[in-house]
Write an enzyme that holds these catalytic residues in place. Structure first.
Site, PDB file in Angstrom:
ATOM      1  N   HIS A 124       1.344  -1.656   8.649  1.00  0.00           N
ATOM      2  CA  HIS A 124       1.016  -0.344   9.015  1.00  0.00           C
ATOM      3  C   HIS A 124       2.115   0.407   9.739  1.00  0.00           C
ATOM      4  CE1 HIS A 124      -1.396   3.221   8.932  1.00  0.00           C
ATOM      5  NE2 HIS A 124      -1.286   3.401  10.047  1.00  0.00           N
ATOM      6  N   GLU A 150       0.656  -1.236   0.091  1.00  0.00           N
ATOM      7  CA  GLU A 150      -0.046  -0.054   0.072  1.00  0.00           C
ATOM      8  C   GLU A 150       0.726   1.251  -0.132  1.00  0.00           C
ATOM      9  OE1 GLU A 150      -2.319   1.552   3.034  1.00  0.00           O
ATOM     10  OE2 GLU A 150      -0.843   1.747   4.298  1.00  0.00           O
ATOM     11  N   ASN A 151       2.112   1.295   0.092  1.00  0.00           N
ATOM     12  CA  ASN A 151       3.067   2.311  -0.034  1.00  0.00           C
ATOM     13  C   ASN A 151       3.995   2.421  -1.163  1.00  0.00           C
ATOM     14  OD1 ASN A 151       3.028   1.364   3.307  1.00  0.00           O
ATOM     15  ND2 ASN A 151       2.303   3.458   2.888  1.00  0.00           N
ATOM     16  N   HIS A 185       5.124  -0.206  10.217  1.00  0.00           N
ATOM     17  CA  HIS A 185       6.288  -0.027   9.627  1.00  0.00           C
ATOM     18  C   HIS A 185       7.799  -0.451  10.255  1.00  0.00           C
ATOM     19  CE1 HIS A 185       5.332   2.310   5.827  1.00  0.00           C
ATOM     20  NE2 HIS A 185       4.178   1.990   6.620  1.00  0.00           N
ATOM     21  N   HIS A 231      -3.872  -4.809   8.982  1.00  0.00           N
ATOM     22  CA  HIS A 231      -3.153  -3.582   8.831  1.00  0.00           C
ATOM     23  C   HIS A 231      -3.795  -2.567   9.845  1.00  0.00           C
ATOM     24  CE1 HIS A 231      -0.945  -1.051   5.995  1.00  0.00           C
ATOM     25  NE2 HIS A 231      -1.778  -0.197   6.290  1.00  0.00           N
ATOM     26  N   ASN A 248      -4.872   1.185   4.501  1.00  0.00           N
ATOM     27  CA  ASN A 248      -5.451   2.529   4.679  1.00  0.00           C
ATOM     28  C   ASN A 248      -5.345   3.413   3.411  1.00  0.00           C
ATOM     29  OD1 ASN A 248      -2.936   2.627   5.998  1.00  0.00           O
ATOM     30  ND2 ASN A 248      -3.405   4.811   6.431  1.00  0.00           N
ATOM     31  N   HIS A 249      -4.184   3.154   2.589  1.00  0.00           N
ATOM     32  CA  HIS A 249      -4.072   4.225   1.509  1.00  0.00           C
ATOM     33  C   HIS A 249      -4.550   3.213   0.092  1.00  0.00           C
ATOM     34  CE1 HIS A 249      -2.026   6.853   3.715  1.00  0.00           C
ATOM     35  NE2 HIS A 249      -1.082   6.148   4.010  1.00  0.00           N
TER      36      HIS A 249
HETATM   37 FE   LIG Z   1      -0.991   1.997   6.346  1.00  0.00          FE
END
Ligand SMILES: [Fe+2]
Length: 243
Positions: free
Chosen positions: A159, A22-23, A161, A134, A50-51
Site C-alpha cells: 500500500h 489493486e492499482n 509503495h 495492506h 483499499n481500492h
Molecule cells: Fe492501497
C-alpha cells in the site's frame, strides 16, 4: 509484468508468485481482464487492498475467482474472499491471506479481529501461509508481523509503495517486510505523473491523475521456506529495472 514475470520466476527459482494488483487499472482498482492478464503472466494469486471494489465489474469476478482475493476485513456483505489456497508449480499448496490496516483505510472490522481464524483455516490446508497486510501505518504492519510470528510463513506489507529496508526473518520464523515496494514507474509520485500530483497537492484543486511512464521497476521480495513446517529461512528484497 507480461514481459518479465515468467523469466523472473525462473531466474529467482520462485515456486509461487503473489502479486498485489489493486492499482492495476490506471492506478486504482482492477478489472477482470487485467486480473486475467497478470495471472496469465505468471502470478498464482492476486491480492487487493483499499481500492479492491473501485471497478464495479470486478464484483462478480471476485465472487467466482479462487485466485484473486480482497481484504478479509471488508464488509461481510462485500463480494469475494480474503483467503485462498492454491496449488503451485512444485506441487505444494500455498495459502494467501489479504487484510487491511485501519489507519486512513476504514476497514469494516480490525484485521486483528479476523486474522486468527483465517490463519487457522489456512493452516488446516497447508503450512505455507503468506499474509499481504495492506496498510498505511508501519506500526500496524510490524504489529501484525509480530502477532503472526511463528504462525505463518510471511507477512508482507503493501500500500505505501516504497520498499522498506527492514526485510528480516522474525525470531519465531516468519519472514517480514513493512513494504514490498512498487512494480511500476518510479519517476513519479508513487506511480502518478509528478506534475499532476504536485498540482493537486499544491493547489488543493481536483486534478485527474495519470500513471507515469519513466523508470519502470518490478519490486517485491523472495521468501524461502521449509515446505514441511512453513517456517521462513530467508527474505530478500527484489528491485529489477525494466525500462
Ligand atoms: Fe492501497
Amino acid at each position: 509484468m507480461e514481459a518479465r514475470l515468467r523469466g523472473l520466476r525462473a531466474e529467482l527459482e520462485a515456486d509461487a508468485c503473489i502479486v498485489n494488483g489493486e492499482n492495476l487499472a490506471d492506478g486504482v482498482g482492477i478489472t477482470p481482464r487485467l486480473a486475467d492478464r497478470v495471472l496469465a503472466a505468471g502470478a498464482d494469486v492476486i491480492t487487493l487492498g483499499n481500492h479492491a471494489f473501485r471497478r464495479a465489474e470486478i464484483a462478480p469476478y471476485l465472487e467466482s475467482s479462487e485466485r484473486v482475493i480482497r481484504p478479509a476485513n471488508t464488509s461481510a456483505l462485500s463480494p469475494g474472499r480474503g483467503m485462498t489456497v492454491v496449488h503451485v508449480e512444485n506441487g505444494t499448496r500455498v495459502a494467501a491471506i489479504n487484510v487491511l490496516g485501519s489507519l486512513f483505510l476504514h476497514p469494516a472490522t480490525s484485521m486483528f479481529e479476523v486474522i486468527d481464524e483465517l490463519v487457522e483455516e489456512a493452516r488446516r490446508e497447508t503450512p505455507i501461509v503468506v499474509v499481504d497486510v495492506h496498510a498505511e501505518a508501519t506500526s500496524e504492519k510490524i504489529a501484525l508481523g509480530r502477532w503472526l510470528d511463528g504462525k505463518v510463513t510471511a507477512v508482507v506489507g503493501t500500500h505505501t509503495h516504497v520498499q522498506t529496508a527492514d526485510a528480516r526473518v522474525l525470531p519465531l520464523g516468519t519472514a517480514f517486510i513493512t513494504d514490498a515496494g512498487m512494480s511500476g514507474p518510479h519517476d513519479s509520485v508513487i506511480g502518478v505523473e509528478v506534475e499532476l500530483a504536485l498540482r493537486r497537492m499544491r493547489t488543493g484543486l481536483p486534478v485527474r491523475f495519470a500513471t507515469a511512464q519513466g523508470d519502470v521497476r518490478i519490486e517485491g521480495v523472495v521468501v524461502t521456506c521449509d515446505a514441511e513446517t512453513g517456517r521462513a529461512t530467508s527474505i530478500e528484497p527484489v528491485r529489477i529495472l525494466v525500462s
